[in-house]
Design an enzyme around this catalytic site. Structure first.
Site, PDB file in Angstrom:
ATOM      1  N   ASP A 112       0.813  -1.224   0.000  1.00 37.32           N
ATOM      2  CA  ASP A 112       0.000   0.000   0.000  1.00 37.32           C
ATOM      3  C   ASP A 112       0.850   1.279   0.000  1.00 37.32           C
ATOM      4  O   ASP A 112       0.651   2.160   0.845  1.00 37.32           O
ATOM      5  CB  ASP A 112      -0.908   0.029   1.253  1.00 37.32           C
ATOM      6  CG  ASP A 112      -1.683  -1.264   1.458  1.00 37.32           C
ATOM      7  OD1 ASP A 112      -2.102  -1.872   0.463  1.00 37.32           O
ATOM      8  OD2 ASP A 112      -1.863  -1.665   2.632  1.00 37.32           O
ATOM      9  N   GLU A 148     -11.441   0.201  -3.433  1.00 38.26           N
ATOM     10  CA  GLU A 148     -10.782   0.695  -2.220  1.00 38.26           C
ATOM     11  C   GLU A 148      -9.558   1.504  -2.620  1.00 38.26           C
ATOM     12  O   GLU A 148      -9.406   1.870  -3.777  1.00 38.26           O
ATOM     13  CB  GLU A 148     -10.439  -0.461  -1.270  1.00 38.26           C
ATOM     14  CG  GLU A 148      -9.635  -1.581  -1.859  1.00 38.26           C
ATOM     15  CD  GLU A 148      -9.360  -2.712  -0.869  1.00 38.26           C
ATOM     16  OE1 GLU A 148      -9.870  -2.674   0.259  1.00 38.26           O
ATOM     17  OE2 GLU A 148      -8.606  -3.631  -1.232  1.00 38.26           O
TER      18      GLU A 148
HETATM   19  O1  FUB Z   1      -3.134  -3.699   3.330  1.00 33.43           O
HETATM   20  C1  FUB Z   1      -4.400  -4.021   3.826  1.00 33.43           C
HETATM   21  C2  FUB Z   1      -5.438  -3.700   2.790  1.00 33.43           C
HETATM   22  O2  FUB Z   1      -5.207  -4.435   1.623  1.00 33.43           O
HETATM   23  C3  FUB Z   1      -5.413  -2.274   2.326  1.00 33.43           C
HETATM   24  O3  FUB Z   1      -5.956  -1.383   3.221  1.00 33.43           O
HETATM   25  C4  FUB Z   1      -6.129  -2.413   1.038  1.00 33.43           C
HETATM   26  O4  FUB Z   1      -6.052  -1.302   0.212  1.00 33.43           O
HETATM   27  C5  FUB Z   1      -5.467  -3.647   0.485  1.00 33.43           C
HETATM   28  O5  FUB Z   1      -4.235  -3.364  -0.135  1.00 33.43           O
END
Ligand code: FUB
Length: 450
Positions: free
Chosen positions: A35, A210
């Site tokens: 991320d 997301e």
């Molecule tokens: O890293 C945990 C979660 O997985 C993140 O918050 C999302 O965007 C995905 O990458």
């Protein structure tokens, strides 16, 4: 050694935990990372990733994301990355459940000389803040910290993956996700919402979205996000003339992982007149996609502002100096037959990769190596071969000039074999390594010039 120099070294040891010094993908090589939120602060690029760790008994949920803290990394040349160490940890944030292991995707932004680090996690006090994720802020005077966490999370925000954008008029916006993507204005203090929360409803309605990341270029506001159209995430984008939309869906920035890493999460920056995409893949953990690694590749725009799809590479970004270890296994080009890549040590994948050349004329090429102006006289190959074999090293690519021929002896352990460079070509070169003989197999860890 002068006293001043000694104290500088001591100071550096305390401030920065390690110097990574690697250009290729993945760019973070001392831990799992995911991320990535990349930001240009001054003349450096700072990357604020999540920090994946492997859950163990009593520590996080088995076979799931497990994250207890954040590090920040920086570079001024996109090659040498410094790990500035831990900046925020779950048991030092007053509102976070200290055993949540849920320090998911963060972001960081600068305003009036202060650095605001936004991160999601789960609260201790579920009566006040509700169950599930909310988002908090930690503040620092420098991009590398120390960051002081606020006592409470931001009011009115439920979700993960915070992203902050400050428009040309100074208005800041906070975006986050919880299946859909949400956005709201932020007050000038960067700690409170200053508008109603808006669901950015003009994005694809089917499938999870997301990891929002918003930036502006030539008056176009780009809302970029991972989206599950089919089975796993791919990076997509939409555009608008307003930071809160309405947005027009434009297309894909990066396709789904060909090897099935379920998540992707990214950021986009311009640094020294070149645009870059930072994203993640599970390079060090190919069989478990919750232990990921940050990568970076070039990103380009068309004249009309549309984004060209980014094809992930192992080579990544940055110019590699010929006097450093050139990791050929992070190649820019490879022969169709006879060349493969494997871990140096399948148990400790952080030892990196090797190139295996197993038939005559098998080759591998690595681009953008800086040979400088001063003649380099020798090349060292770190190699291992149970058969022995001869390697030809070329500049100017696989059809270029043979600058050295290296006889690799039969051996059961890695050897550093050094030979003279016959012909020197200065400047930026693509370097290739080719096995000349049949029925031989040679493994190459790296090559380096002196
Ligand atoms: O890293 C945990 C979660 O997985 C993140 O918050 C999302 O965007 C995905 O990458």
């Amino acid at each position: 050694m002068k006293k001043q120099k000694i104290s500088w070294i001591v100071l550096s040891i305390f401030m920065c935990f390690s110097f990574i010094g690697i250009a290729q993908n993945p760019i973070i090589r001392n831990q799992y990372s995911a991320d990535p939120s990349a930001r240009v602060f001054g003349d450096r690029v700072y990357v604020y990733p999540s920090h994946d760790i492997l859950s163990t008994e009593g520590k996080g949920r088995k076979d799931w994301f497990c994250m207890e803290d954040y590090h920040v990394f920086s570079s001024d040349n996109l090659i040498d990355w410094t790990d500035h160490g831990m900046i925020v940890q779950q048991n030092k944030v007053p509102w976070v459940r200290p055993d949540s292991y849920s320090m998911w995707a963060p972001d960081c932004i600068e305003r009036n000389g202060k650095y605001y680090f936004y991160f999601p996690s789960t609260p201790k006090d579920t009566i006040t803040y509700g169950k599930g994720f909310t988002i908090g802020v930690a503040i620092a005077d420098k991009p590398s910290g120390p960051f002081i966490p606020e006592s409470n999370p931001i009011k009115g925000v439920k979700g993960i993956d915070p992203n902050v954008f400050i428009d040309k008029d100074g208005q800041a916006y906070l975006y986050w996700s919880s299946r859909d993507i949400f956005g709201a204005k932020l007050k000038a203090n960067m700690l409170e919402l200053d508008s109603e929360v808006k669901i950015l409803g003009d994005l694809p309605s089917k499938g999870l979205k997301e990891g929002p990341y918003v930036f502006e270029r030539n008056g176009i506001y780009y809302m970029t996000y991972p989206h599950v159209e089919n089975k796993i995430e791919r990076l997509e984008y939409a555009i608008s003339d307003n930071p809160l939309g309405p947005f027009k869906v434009m297309g894909t920035i990066m396709d789904e992982s060909p090897t099935g890493c379920w998540t992707n999460h990214h950021s986009i920056i311009e640094f020294k007149n070149q645009w870059y995409l930072f994203y993640h893949h599970n390079d060090y953990s190919p069989t478990f996609d919750k232990a990921r690694s940050v990568r970076a590749d070039f990103l380009t725009f068309n004249l009309d502002g549309t984004i060209n799809k980014v094809i992930p590479t192992l080579r990544g970004i940055g110019v590699t100096s010929a006097v450093n270890e050139i990791q050929m296994d992070r190649y820019s080009n490879i022969s169709e037959k006879g060349t493969s890549i494997a871990f140096v040590d399948a148990v400790d994948t952080f030892k990196g990769w090797k190139t295996v050349l197993s038939q005559s004329n098998a080759w591998i090429e690595y681009n953008t190596v800086d040979f400088g102006k001063k003649r380099l006289k020798s090349v060292t190959v770190k190699a291992l071969s149970s058969t022995g074999g001869i390697l030809q090293i070329r500049t100017n690519g696989i059809n270029g000039t043979v600058i050295a021929e290296v006889k690799i002896p039969v051996s059961t352990t890695w050897q550093d074999i050094k030979v003279p460079v016959k012909k020197f070509e200065s400047g930026i070169q693509n370097v290739s390594v080719q096995l000349t003989d049949n029925n031989k197999q040679v493994e190459v860890d790296w090559i380096s010039f002196e």
